[in-house]
Scaffold this active site. Structure first.
Site, PDB file in Angstrom:
ATOM      1  N   HIS A  92       4.884  -5.794  -5.629  1.00 38.85           N
ATOM      2  CA  HIS A  92       4.170  -4.690  -4.983  1.00 38.85           C
ATOM      3  C   HIS A  92       4.990  -3.402  -4.923  1.00 38.85           C
ATOM      4  CE1 HIS A  92       1.408  -7.848  -3.987  1.00 38.85           C
ATOM      5  NE2 HIS A  92       0.669  -7.082  -3.205  1.00 38.85           N
ATOM      6  N   ASN A 204       1.825  -5.725   4.633  1.00 37.78           N
ATOM      7  CA  ASN A 204       0.548  -5.381   5.240  1.00 37.78           C
ATOM      8  C   ASN A 204       0.799  -4.494   6.452  1.00 37.78           C
ATOM      9  OD1 ASN A 204      -1.877  -6.215   4.065  1.00 37.78           O
ATOM     10  ND2 ASN A 204      -1.488  -8.351   4.579  1.00 37.78           N
ATOM     11  N   ARG A 291     -10.669  38.044  19.627  1.00 34.66           N
ATOM     12  CA  ARG A 291     -11.482  37.735  20.799  1.00 34.66           C
ATOM     13  C   ARG A 291     -11.795  36.248  20.919  1.00 34.66           C
ATOM     14  NH1 ARG A 291     -17.521  39.373  20.968  1.00 34.66           N
ATOM     15  NH2 ARG A 291     -16.850  40.628  19.187  1.00 34.66           N
ATOM     16  N   PHE A 337      -5.458  -4.121   8.526  1.00 39.60           N
ATOM     17  CA  PHE A 337      -4.699  -3.286   7.605  1.00 39.60           C
ATOM     18  C   PHE A 337      -5.509  -2.112   7.080  1.00 39.60           C
ATOM     19  CE2 PHE A 337      -6.339  -7.072   5.290  1.00 39.60           C
ATOM     20  CZ  PHE A 337      -7.387  -6.440   4.641  1.00 39.60           C
ATOM     21  N   GLU A 422     -10.931  -5.986  -2.797  1.00 41.82           N
ATOM     22  CA  GLU A 422     -10.690  -4.888  -1.856  1.00 41.82           C
ATOM     23  C   GLU A 422     -11.584  -3.730  -2.288  1.00 41.82           C
ATOM     24  OE1 GLU A 422      -6.536  -4.747  -2.551  1.00 41.82           O
ATOM     25  OE2 GLU A 422      -6.234  -6.706  -1.619  1.00 41.82           O
TER      26      GLU A 422
END
Length: 527
Positions: A92, A204, A291, A337, A422
């Site tokens: 990863h 995670n 303003r 996650f 996912e």
């Protein structure tokens, strides 16, 4: 071997679930020694024991003895569980781009430690201790900024963090990039052999997107405060009216941010001699950029306040997967996650930062327009030969336009990953990361406005070459202090000069955090 330089920092006790934004500001700044509330130890030990029992009983539980993502149905043999966790971290570690800034990495280490210490992750307390040891020695993992979609956690960036714990990857020790093994040695630790679920628990989670969003929030608060100061300076420079800041107007509407901003501006201007000096000047109304500061900046403050609440919760959250519940012995797979709360928070911070810059740029343009401001054209005495602030306003306009593009919501973008397992992601990590560039842009805009407004005020205070000095009126004590701080950084512009260093000095001024009390009292992370 490179060793970390010893320091004598202040101490900060992290209470998982209760860490405040003010404490995270301290973590971000560095120079603080972090320790964990001892009360968290029992929960971590019970959680670790639950995971070990599952392994010993040969139960099949996702994340402990299975593959990951689309491979969740693949059971892994006992003798390969350590290999599984190590391979997870290595596979990863696919981030790219520039490394995350040091303040962000410090918050990543601290919030990951806090999340694991909630007692729902099943990891050894020694892993949490190691994260804090790295933070305390300012031994900071090199984490590439790009590569996370903000769901299944910030997988790639957190993998780069986790690599250091197993002696892989890279980290900075005293500013020098070294191997993960050298980094661990610098804090007196051997690399870990990860146990069941530990690699997954490290990867995670939403700690990177949350840390980036927190950095954006802290920067947004600074430029909001700076924008209120620059707006007050502009009001004084054009001899505008303070009547639109009357508390009764804002109480009649009831918006909390608007009420707070009006009060802050009144506090900044309290005691000014300039406002009472022009009761019959003939100007009926100031332009909206003067303003309507309470209405616009107040709405920005409301956005930041909401985002701050979300991010404080997330910084304390157990956001990995699966989660361990020791009261029943269950390990339950869910989706904490998914960083959608962070993505939305980042998007509304982006809107606020963009608007702070947008209204500041409009006040800057007002100051340069002699027909509206009553000041010399382009804020220079000998215009024509001199261009004054003409092109500085162009820079402000360019950055305001850039921010308007960057403010487009990132949370509405989603691309599926992991063979469509996912299938909806938050894009929170990009959404939070882009805040750094937006804050920098707005700091330049606000800084240019403040420099221009100080120029406008100083036309009455700095006599033209060869002219005699004349009496002039003071603003409030707080505004006079800000004028002095600006003049310490940049000189009055008598004729054209190389302005880029002045703009950079004023960008840094706009990012100050030590603003006067009327401002910090309404900023959520200063509470």
């Amino acid at each position: 071997m490179t060793t970390a330089t010893s320091v004598s920092p202040s101490t900060l006790l992290l209470r998982p679930g209760q860490v405040s934004l003010a404490e995270l500001r301290r973590v971000s700044a560095g120079g603080v020694c972090l320790s964990l509330d001892p009360a968290a130890l029992a929960g971590m030990q019970a959680s670790e024991a639950t995971v070990q029992r599952i392994v010993d009983e040969d139960q099949v539980v996702y994340g402990i003895n299975t593959g990951f993502g689309k491979l969740a149905s693949t059971k892994i043999a006992h003798d390969r569980l350590a290999e599984l966790q190590r391979n997870l971290v290595l596979s990863h570690s696919v981030g790219t781009g520039e490394s995350l800034p040091d303040p962000v990495v410090r918050m990543v280490l601290a919030t990951k430690a806090v999340s694991l210490a909630r007692g729902h992750s099943g990891v050894r307390p020694a892993l949490v201790d190691a994260l804090l040891a790295l933070a305390n020695a300012d031994v900071l993992p090199v984490i590439p900024a790009k590569g996370s979609v903000g769901a299944s956690g910030d997988l790639a960036p957190l993998a780069h963090m986790a690599c250091v714990l197993i002696g892989e990857g890279q980290a900075k020790v005293n500013g020098q990039v070294v191997s993960g093994r050298e980094a661990m040695a610098a804090v007196g630790l051997d690399p870990f052999v990860l146990g069941p679920k530990e690699g997954l628990a490290l990867l995670n989670g939403t700690q990177v997107s949350t840390a980036l969003a927190l950095a954006g929030l802290f920067g947004a608060e600074s430029v909001l405060a700076g924008g209120l100061v620059s707006g007050a300076l502009s009001l004084e420079a054009i001899k505008g009216s303070v009547k639109p800041f009357d508390a009764r107007i804002h109480e009649a509407r009831g918006q909390a941010g608007q009420i707070a901003v009006a009060a802050a501006v009144r506090g900044l201007l309290d005691g000014s001699e300039i406002d009472p000096s022009h009761p019959n000047c003939g100007r009926v109304q100031d332009p909206y950029s003067i303003r309507c500061v309470p209405q616009v900046m107040g709405a920005c403050l409301d956005n930041l306040t909401h985002a701050a609440r979300v991010l404080r919760i997330e910084a304390n959250a157990a956001s990995d997967n699966p989660l361990v519940f020791t009261d029943t012995g269950e390990v339950i797979s869910g989706g904490n996650f998914h960083a959608e709360p962070v993505a939305f928070a980042a998007d509304i911070i982006a809107l606020a930062v963009s608007e702070i810059g947008a209204i500041s740029e409009r006040r800057m343009a007002l100051l340069l327009d002699t027909g509206l401001s009553g000041l010399p054209a382009f804020l220079i005495r000998d215009s024509g030969v001199n261009s004054g602030f003409m092109i500085a306003q162009v820079t402000a306009a360019a950055l305001a336009a850039e921010n308007q593009c960057l403010a487009h919501p990132s949370s509405v973008t989603s691309l599926p990953t992991s063979a469509n397992q996912e299938d909806h992601v938050s894009m929170a990590t990009y959404g939070a990361r882009r805040l750094g560039e937006m804050v920098r842009n707005t700091a330049v805009i606000v800084g240019i406005e403040a420099m221009a407004a100080a120029q406008g005020i100083d036309f009455e205070r700095v006599p033209a070459p060869g002219a005699a000095a004349t009496p002039w009126l003071k603003s409030s004590a707080l505004i006079e202090a800000q004028l002095a701080a600006i003049r310490q950084r940049v000189a009055f512009l008598e004729q054209d000069r190389y302005l880029a260093p002045d703009i950079e000095a004023m960008r840094l001024w706009a990012l100050e955090s030590a603003w006067p009390a009327p401002l910090t009292q309404c900023l959520p992370s200063h509470a």
